[in-house]
Design an enzyme around this catalytic site. Structure first.
Site, PDB file in Angstrom:
ATOM      1  N   GLU A  19     -27.165  99.057  71.708  1.00  0.00           N
ATOM      2  CA  GLU A  19     -26.908  99.469  73.098  1.00  0.00           C
ATOM      3  C   GLU A  19     -28.111 100.087  73.798  1.00  0.00           C
ATOM      4  O   GLU A  19     -28.003 101.146  74.416  1.00  0.00           O
ATOM      5  CB  GLU A  19     -25.695 100.416  73.142  1.00  0.00           C
ATOM      6  CG  GLU A  19     -24.444  99.764  72.580  1.00  0.00           C
ATOM      7  CD  GLU A  19     -23.253 100.711  72.429  1.00  0.00           C
ATOM      8  OE1 GLU A  19     -23.353 101.878  72.833  1.00  0.00           O
ATOM      9  OE2 GLU A  19     -22.230 100.275  71.887  1.00  0.00           O
ATOM     10  N   ASN A  68     -27.720  94.866  68.746  1.00  0.00           N
ATOM     11  CA  ASN A  68     -26.276  94.823  69.001  1.00  0.00           C
ATOM     12  C   ASN A  68     -25.963  95.478  70.347  1.00  0.00           C
ATOM     13  O   ASN A  68     -26.505  96.533  70.660  1.00  0.00           O
ATOM     14  CB  ASN A  68     -25.586  95.614  67.867  1.00  0.00           C
ATOM     15  CG  ASN A  68     -24.086  95.430  67.800  1.00  0.00           C
ATOM     16  OD1 ASN A  68     -23.596  94.299  67.696  1.00  0.00           O
ATOM     17  ND2 ASN A  68     -23.340  96.532  67.830  1.00  0.00           N
ATOM     18  N   HIS A 106     -15.966  93.628  73.048  1.00  0.00           N
ATOM     19  CA  HIS A 106     -14.830  94.508  73.372  1.00  0.00           C
ATOM     20  C   HIS A 106     -14.247  93.965  74.672  1.00  0.00           C
ATOM     21  O   HIS A 106     -14.822  94.164  75.741  1.00  0.00           O
ATOM     22  CB  HIS A 106     -15.283  95.960  73.549  1.00  0.00           C
ATOM     23  CG  HIS A 106     -15.760  96.582  72.272  1.00  0.00           C
ATOM     24  ND1 HIS A 106     -14.899  96.848  71.229  1.00  0.00           N
ATOM     25  CD2 HIS A 106     -16.990  96.955  71.850  1.00  0.00           C
ATOM     26  CE1 HIS A 106     -15.581  97.387  70.231  1.00  0.00           C
ATOM     27  NE2 HIS A 106     -16.858  97.452  70.572  1.00  0.00           N
ATOM     28  N   GLU A 139     -17.847  93.145  67.219  1.00  0.00           N
ATOM     29  CA  GLU A 139     -16.883  94.262  67.322  1.00  0.00           C
ATOM     30  C   GLU A 139     -15.662  93.860  68.144  1.00  0.00           C
ATOM     31  O   GLU A 139     -15.166  94.620  68.964  1.00  0.00           O
ATOM     32  CB  GLU A 139     -17.546  95.489  67.989  1.00  0.00           C
ATOM     33  CG  GLU A 139     -18.832  95.950  67.331  1.00  0.00           C
ATOM     34  CD  GLU A 139     -19.416  97.226  67.957  1.00  0.00           C
ATOM     35  OE1 GLU A 139     -18.737  97.879  68.767  1.00  0.00           O
ATOM     36  OE2 GLU A 139     -20.563  97.564  67.607  1.00  0.00           O
ATOM     37  N   ASP A 168     -12.281  93.203  70.005  1.00  0.00           N
ATOM     38  CA  ASP A 168     -10.890  93.625  70.194  1.00  0.00           C
ATOM     39  C   ASP A 168     -10.492  93.216  71.616  1.00  0.00           C
ATOM     40  O   ASP A 168     -11.362  92.937  72.443  1.00  0.00           O
ATOM     41  CB  ASP A 168     -10.643  95.119  69.905  1.00  0.00           C
ATOM     42  CG  ASP A 168     -11.707  96.056  70.456  1.00  0.00           C
ATOM     43  OD1 ASP A 168     -12.297  95.745  71.515  1.00  0.00           O
ATOM     44  OD2 ASP A 168     -11.935  97.123  69.852  1.00  0.00           O
TER      45      ASP A 168
HETATM   46  O1  9MR Z   1     -15.123 103.081  66.884  1.00  0.00           O
HETATM   47  C1  9MR Z   1     -16.080 104.118  66.925  1.00  0.00           C
HETATM   48  C2  9MR Z   1     -15.390 105.447  67.167  1.00  0.00           C
HETATM   49  O2  9MR Z   1     -14.590 105.805  66.056  1.00  0.00           O
HETATM   50  C3  9MR Z   1     -16.428 106.530  67.452  1.00  0.00           C
HETATM   51  O3  9MR Z   1     -15.776 107.731  67.819  1.00  0.00           O
HETATM   52  C4  9MR Z   1     -17.341 106.077  68.556  1.00  0.00           C
HETATM   53  C5  9MR Z   1     -18.394 107.114  68.867  1.00  0.00           C
HETATM   54  O4  9MR Z   1     -19.109 106.796  70.017  1.00  0.00           O
HETATM   55  O5  9MR Z   1     -17.973 104.850  68.193  1.00  0.00           O
HETATM   56  C6  9MR Z   1     -17.056 103.820  68.043  1.00  0.00           C
HETATM   57  O6  9MR Z   1     -17.709 102.597  67.736  1.00  0.00           O
HETATM   58  C7  9MR Z   1     -18.584 102.078  68.738  1.00  0.00           C
HETATM   59  C8  9MR Z   1     -19.672 101.321  68.038  1.00  0.00           C
HETATM   60  O7  9MR Z   1     -20.323 102.154  67.111  1.00  0.00           O
HETATM   61  C9  9MR Z   1     -20.678 100.743  69.017  1.00  0.00           C
HETATM   62  N1  9MR Z   1     -20.026  99.938  70.006  1.00  0.00           N
HETATM   63  C10 9MR Z   1     -18.900 100.535  70.677  1.00  0.00           C
HETATM   64  C11 9MR Z   1     -17.891 101.049  69.662  1.00  0.00           C
HETATM   65  C12 9MR Z   1     -16.672 101.594  70.369  1.00  0.00           C
HETATM   66  O8  9MR Z   1     -16.975 102.707  71.150  1.00  0.00           O
END
Ligand code: 9MR
Length: 491
Positions: free
Chosen positions: A135, A176, A212, A242, A244
Site C-alpha cells: 500500500e 501488494n 477487497h 486478499e 472478500d
Molecule cells: O485483517 C487485518 C486486521 O485484522 C488488522 O486489524 C488490520 C490492521 O490495519 O489489517 C488487516 O489486514 C489488512 C492487510 O494487512 C492489508 N490490506 C488490507 C487488510 C484489511 O484492512
C-alpha cells in the site's frame, strides 16, 4: 509425491490448473477453533498470516522479537503442504512503536536492516513468497505519506526489495495494494512503479491485487484480465491476494444476496484461471465467523463459508470457476406457477379479468388469459418482492399471443417502488398475433445502482395492448443470469 489431486477441494481444484489457492489465517482462531483449522487445511493450499508476520507483531519493541504465533502458522503449513506468503515487511500500519514518524534516515534504515535480517533469516525457505511493500500508493497514483517516504524518499520501495533479496535470496518478492484490480490511476501507477523497479534492477516477482470488493463495484472480468496481462507483459505474476466481497448493502432474500456475491466470486476466479499471469488466489479469511469487514464497516458476510463453517454459494462458485464448470443457481424461475398448471395461484391482475384456459396453450394443459381489459397496463402480474434481489441481472421469458385483434404489441415489465418513486422498466416488447405463440424475452438490471432506498413493492407485468385486446401467456419465467462459464488456462 505422486498423490492424485483431489479436485473436490478448493486447493485441489486450483492445483489442477497449476495454481495455489489460499486464505489469510486469523491468530485467535488458529489456537482456539479446531473446526476452523480442520477446514483451513483441507480446503486451502496456501496461507498468509493475517497479522502475525507484520512488523509490529513480530518486533513489539527494539529489543524484543516474538515469532511464536508466526511459527505456529508456518509449522501448520509445513505439516499440510501449504505454501506460505509473508505479509508484510514494509507498511505504514501495524508498525512497532519505536518506528516514529520523525525518524532520521540512518536510524530507519538500520531498523529496517535489523527487521529484514532477523525476520527473513528466521523463516528461511519456509516462507516462499513475501509482500515486501504494501500500500505505498494513493488512489491518484501518487506515493502515500509515511515514515518511509519522508525519511528515505521514493526510492524506499526499491531499497526494500533489494534488502529483502539480500536476506531471502530464494523468496519471491511482491508489491501488494488495494484498488488496483481494474484500470485506474492507481493501477497504472502500479504498472509504472513495477516498470521502474525492474529498470532499477530491483528483484520484484509479482504484484498482489488485494481484491477487497463490494458486490456491484467489482472490476469486470475482462478489465481484470487486461490488468493482469499488463503485469504479465512486464514479467511479473499477479496474485489475487486478499479477496472478500461485501454484501450488506444488497436488498432481497438471503438466497439471492448470496447468489449475487457468488457471481462476483465466480467472475474474479474465472479472470484468474483464464489468465496465464495469475498464479495464486487468496481470500482474506474463509469463514464469516472471522472477518475484518465486520469490525471495520459493519456486520456482513463477505467470505466463502458462513458462521457455522458451512459452504456458501460463493464457495461453490469459486470451485466451479476453477474447474471450468458453469455456475449454478440461476436455473429456477423466481416466479411461481409460470406454466399456469396449478390455476392462477400467485398471479393477479389490476383490471379486467384473469383466468386459466385450456385452449390455446403453448405447453402443458393450461395457459393464462387476460380479458375485458380497460387499459393497456392490464394483464397477468405477479409480485416478485421477496423473490428477487438487487445487484442481479434477471432474464424474463414468456410465450404470448393475443385475441380480439390480429396482432398487438405485448411487453414484459419490471415494476418497483423505492424511495425515489415508482419505476417501470421494460424487459422487452414483441409483436404478438392471434394465430400463433411468440416468444417474449429480455433482461433487466435490478441493481443497487438503480434502486434508491428501500424497495417496498416489485412486480412482473405482461401488458401493452390497447383496451379490449385479450392477452394469452404461457411458460412465464424470471431467473437471474449467471456469468459465462470459465475457460481455465493451465500454468
Ligand atoms: O485483517 C487485518 C486486521 O485484522 C488488522 O486489524 C488490520 C490492521 O490495519 O489489517 C488487516 O489486514 C489488512 C492487510 O494487512 C492489508 N490490506 C488490507 C487488510 C484489511 O484492512
Amino acid at each position: 509425491g505422486d498423490v492424485p489431486i483431489d479436485t473436490s477441494t478448493l486447493r485441489g481444484a486450483a492445483a489442477s490448473t497449476g495454481r495455489w489457492l489460499g486464505a489469510a489465517v486469523n491468530t485467535g482462531a488458529l489456537s482456539d477453533d479446531p473446526d476452523y483449522v480442520a477446514l483451513l487445511v483441507s480446503e486451502f493450499g496456501a496461507i498468509t498470516p493475517e497479522n502475525a508476520t507484520k512488523w509490529g507483531p513480530l518486533q513489539p519493541d527494539a529489543e524484543t522479537w516474538d515469532f511464536t504465533v508466526a511459527d505456529s502458522m508456518v509449522d501448520l503449513a509445513e505439516l499440510h503442504d501449504m505454501r506460505v506468503k509473508g505479509h508484510t515487511l514494509v507498511w505504514h500500519n501495524q508498525l512497532p512503536d519505536f518506528i516514529s514518524e520523525s525518524m532520521d534516515p540512518a536510524d530507519l534504515r538500520s531498523a529496517m536492516q535489523a527487521h529484514f535480517e532477523t525476520t527473513l533469516s528466521h523463516f528461511g525457505t519456509q516462507i516462499a513468497d513475501w509482500d515486501v511493500v504494501n500500500e505505498a500508493l494513493l488512489s491518484d497514483g501518487s506515493m502515500r505519506e509515511s515514515v518511509f517516504l519522508s525519511a528515505l524518499g521514493e526510492d524506499y520501495v526499491s531499497e526494500a526489495f533489494t534488502m529483502a533479496a539480500e536476506y531471502a535470496p530464494d523468496a519471491r518478492l511482491f508489491y501488494n495494494d488495494y484498488g488496483i484490480e481494474g484500470y485506474n490511476d492507481k493501477s497504472t501507477a502500479t504498472v509504472a512503479l513495477v516498470t521502474d523497479l525492474i529498470a532499477d534492477g530491483a528483484p520484484i516477482h509479482g504484484v498482489g491485487l488485494q481484491m477487497h470488493l463490494t458486490h456491484g463495484y467489482a472490476p469486470t472480468r475482462d478489465e481484470l484480465k487486461d490488468n493482469i496481462d499488463r503485469l504479465w507483459a512486464l514479467g511479473t505474476v499477479a496474485h489475487i491476494s486478499e479477496m472478500d466481497v461485501q454484501i450488506r448493502h444488497l436488498q432481497g432474500p438471503e438466497s439471492e444476496r448470496l447468489l449475487a456475491q457468488a457471481m462476483t466470486y465466480y467472475d474474479i476466479t474465472a479472470a484468474c484461471v483464464e489468465s496465464e499471469g495469475c498464479e495464486q488466489m487468496s481470500f482474506w479469511g474463509f469463514t464469516d465467523r472471522y472477518s475484518w469487514i465486520d469490525t471495520a464497516y459493519g456486520a456482513d458476510d463477505p467470505l466463502l463459508y458462513d458462521d457455522d463453517l458451512v459452504a456458501k454459494p460463493a464457495r461453490t462458485a469459486v470451485h466451479q470457476a476453477l474447474l471450468g464448470e458453469p455456475m449454478t443457481g440461476c436455473e429456477d424461475s423466481r416466479l411461481t406457477n409460470g406454466d399456469f398448471e396449478s390455476g392462477l395461484d400467485d398471479w393477479i391482475s389490476w383490471g379486467g379479468s384473469l383466468s386459466t384456459v385450456s385452449d390455446p396453450v403453448y405447453a402443458g394443459g393450461s395457459a393464462v388469459r387476460s380479458s375485458e381489459r380497460t387499459a393497456e397496463w392490464q394483464g397477468p402480474v405477479q409480485s416478485v418482492l421477496d423473490r428477487i434481489g438487487d445487484g442481479l441481472l434477471y432474464e424474463g421469458t414468456a410465450w404470448v399471443r393475443v385475441g380480439n385483434a390480429s396482432e398487438a404489441e405485448v411487453k414484459m415489465t419490471l415494476q418497483w417502488i423505492d424511495d425515489a418513486g415508482e419505476h417501470w422498466v421494460p424487459l422487452n416488447w414483441v409483436t404478438a398475433t392471434d394465430e400463433d405463440w411468440t416468444e417474449l424475452s429480455g433482461v433487466v438490471n435490478f441493481s443497487d445502482t438503480r434502486t434508491t432506498g428501500e424497495v417496498v413493492d416489485a412486480h412482473l407485468y405482461i401488458e401493452g395492448p390497447d383496451a379490449g385486446v385479450d392477452i394469452y401467456a404461457d411458460d412465464v419465467s424470471l431467473h437471474p443470469v449467471c456469468p459465462d462459464t470459465s475457460v481455465p488456462v493451465s500454468r
